[in-house]
Motif scaffolding. Structure first.
Motif, short mmCIF file in Angstrom:
data_model
loop_
_atom_site.label_atom_id
_atom_site.label_comp_id
_atom_site.label_asym_id
_atom_site.label_seq_id
_atom_site.Cartn_x
_atom_site.Cartn_y
_atom_site.Cartn_z
N ILE A 198 -7.93 -30.04 -12.63
CA ILE A 198 -8.74 -29.35 -13.63
C ILE A 198 -10.20 -29.64 -13.30
O ILE A 198 -10.61 -30.79 -13.22
N ALA A 199 -10.99 -28.60 -13.05
CA ALA A 199 -12.41 -28.77 -12.73
C ALA A 199 -13.22 -28.80 -14.01
O ALA A 199 -12.89 -28.16 -15.00
N GLY A 200 -14.30 -29.59 -13.99
CA GLY A 200 -15.16 -29.65 -15.16
C GLY A 200 -16.23 -30.71 -15.01
O GLY A 200 -16.54 -31.15 -13.90
N LEU A 201 -16.79 -31.14 -16.14
CA LEU A 201 -17.84 -32.15 -16.17
C LEU A 201 -17.26 -33.48 -16.64
O LEU A 201 -16.29 -33.53 -17.39
N SER A 202 -17.91 -34.58 -16.21
CA SER A 202 -17.42 -35.91 -16.56
C SER A 202 -17.25 -36.09 -18.07
O SER A 202 -16.25 -36.63 -18.54
N SER A 203 -18.25 -35.65 -18.84
CA SER A 203 -18.20 -35.83 -20.30
C SER A 203 -17.03 -35.07 -20.92
O SER A 203 -16.43 -35.54 -21.90
N ASN A 204 -16.70 -33.89 -20.38
CA ASN A 204 -15.56 -33.13 -20.88
C ASN A 204 -14.25 -33.85 -20.59
O ASN A 204 -13.33 -33.88 -21.41
N PHE A 205 -14.17 -34.44 -19.39
CA PHE A 205 -12.96 -35.17 -19.02
C PHE A 205 -12.73 -36.36 -19.94
O PHE A 205 -11.59 -36.71 -20.24
N LEU A 206 -13.80 -36.99 -20.37
CA LEU A 206 -13.68 -38.13 -21.28
C LEU A 206 -12.93 -37.71 -22.54
O LEU A 206 -11.99 -38.39 -22.98
N ASP A 207 -13.31 -36.59 -23.13
CA ASP A 207 -12.65 -36.10 -24.34
C ASP A 207 -11.19 -35.75 -24.06
O ASP A 207 -10.30 -36.04 -24.88
#
Length: 294
Positions: free
Chosen positions: A123-132
């Motif tokens: 899943i591609a995305g931003l670090s902060s999104n992955f945290l959630d």
């Protein structure tokens, strides 16, 4: 009783927040995926998503089921792997696109080669999104930069490798030099989005090296920034990704920061307890054993 496929369909919908996108991932029609979700809700006796005409949002009941259903699916897949020496089953892994262009990209290819029965869903995305998503349980783990903030106690981060932050410019005619301390007369600075974890590193590099810059655009993609610099639209500070042939790129010129070197640390973020730790341990060991050169 719901089948494993129905449970996998539910997990895919929680990740994508879309029945159609989940259906594409697991090889169903959108109608079939929707019917499976309705069947699961009927058996449980609760609606797991709040629905409107345009959106599908996981509710509190649905969130409470993610971890138990993940455990059921993981234990089912473990029935096969228990009789085999290799890893198998599925791991859902978040990854910054830039890490796939860095040292982790090579690692991913080698792990897939060594464990052909292991399915890695990226899943591609931003670090902060992955945290959630990790807190919610929709991801097993994520390859992210080091957080500038304190992490929740339920999560742990393991450094895998690091990349120096560098200045990149459009390639200049021979003999024309730049003073990296005084960049105010250059084309605009293309900044990585400030409120991201990598954006914090860019700010740190600017402040630590006392650089004078002229802000221009702001993006949240290292790849897009590199391409804009190639086109001569500005200059930037980015991590020196491992799998880019920087020295062979005739449209770019790279330069070390003039004073203090700032590193982007890339690591594995995961819950302290999850059912795919056998896979994340292989990823960590790959780096910690020195298999991959930083």
């Amino acid at each position: 009783m719901s089948s494993i496929k129905t449970l996998k369909n539910f997990l895919a919908i929680t990740r994508h927040k879309s029945v159609a996108a989940a259906a594409r991932e697991i090889g169903l029609t959108a109608a079939a995926a929707g019917q499976q979700l309705q069947q699961l809700e009927k058996e449980i006796g609760l609606e797991l998503f709040d629905r409107t005409k345009r959106s599908l949002t996981l509710n509190a009941y649905g969130r409470s089921l993610i971890e138990p259903i993940q455990e059921i699916v993981a234990r089912y897949e473990a029935l096969r792997s228990n009789f085999k020496s290799n890893l198998s089953g599925t791991i859902v892994l978040g990854a910054l696109v830039s890490t796939l262009m860095g040292a982790f990209g090579k690692t991913l290819n080698e792990i897939k080669h060594n464990y052909p029965e292991l399915e890695i869903k990226l899943i591609a995305g931003l670090s902060s999104n992955f945290l959630d998503q990790l807190i919610e349980g929709t991801l097993d783990a994520a390859i992210v930069t080091e957080s500038p903030y304190a992490l929740p106690q339920s999560l742990q981060w393991t450094e895998l490798y690091k990349e120096p932050m560098i200045l990149i410019y459009p390639n200049m005619p021979p003999g024309k030099k730049k003073d990296p301390k005084n960049l105010s007369l250059d084309p605009p600075f293309i900044r990585f989005e400030r409120n991201t974890w990598t954006g914090h590193l860019v700010d740190q590099a600017i402040k630590s090296n006392k650089l004078s810059i002229q802000d221009g655009m702001e993006l949240n993609s290292v790849e897009a920034i590199i391409e804009l610099v190639r086109q001569g639209l500005g200059y930037s500070i980015v991590p020196q990704l491992a799998n880019i042939a920087w020295s062979n790129d005739r449209q770019l010129r790279i330069q070390e920061l003039p004073g203090k070197t700032i590193f982007r640390k890339v690591g594995l973020l995961e819950r302290k307890k999850h059912l795919r730790q056998n896979v994340t341990q292989v990823i960590k060991q790959h780096f910690l054993s020195g298999t991959t050169k930083n």
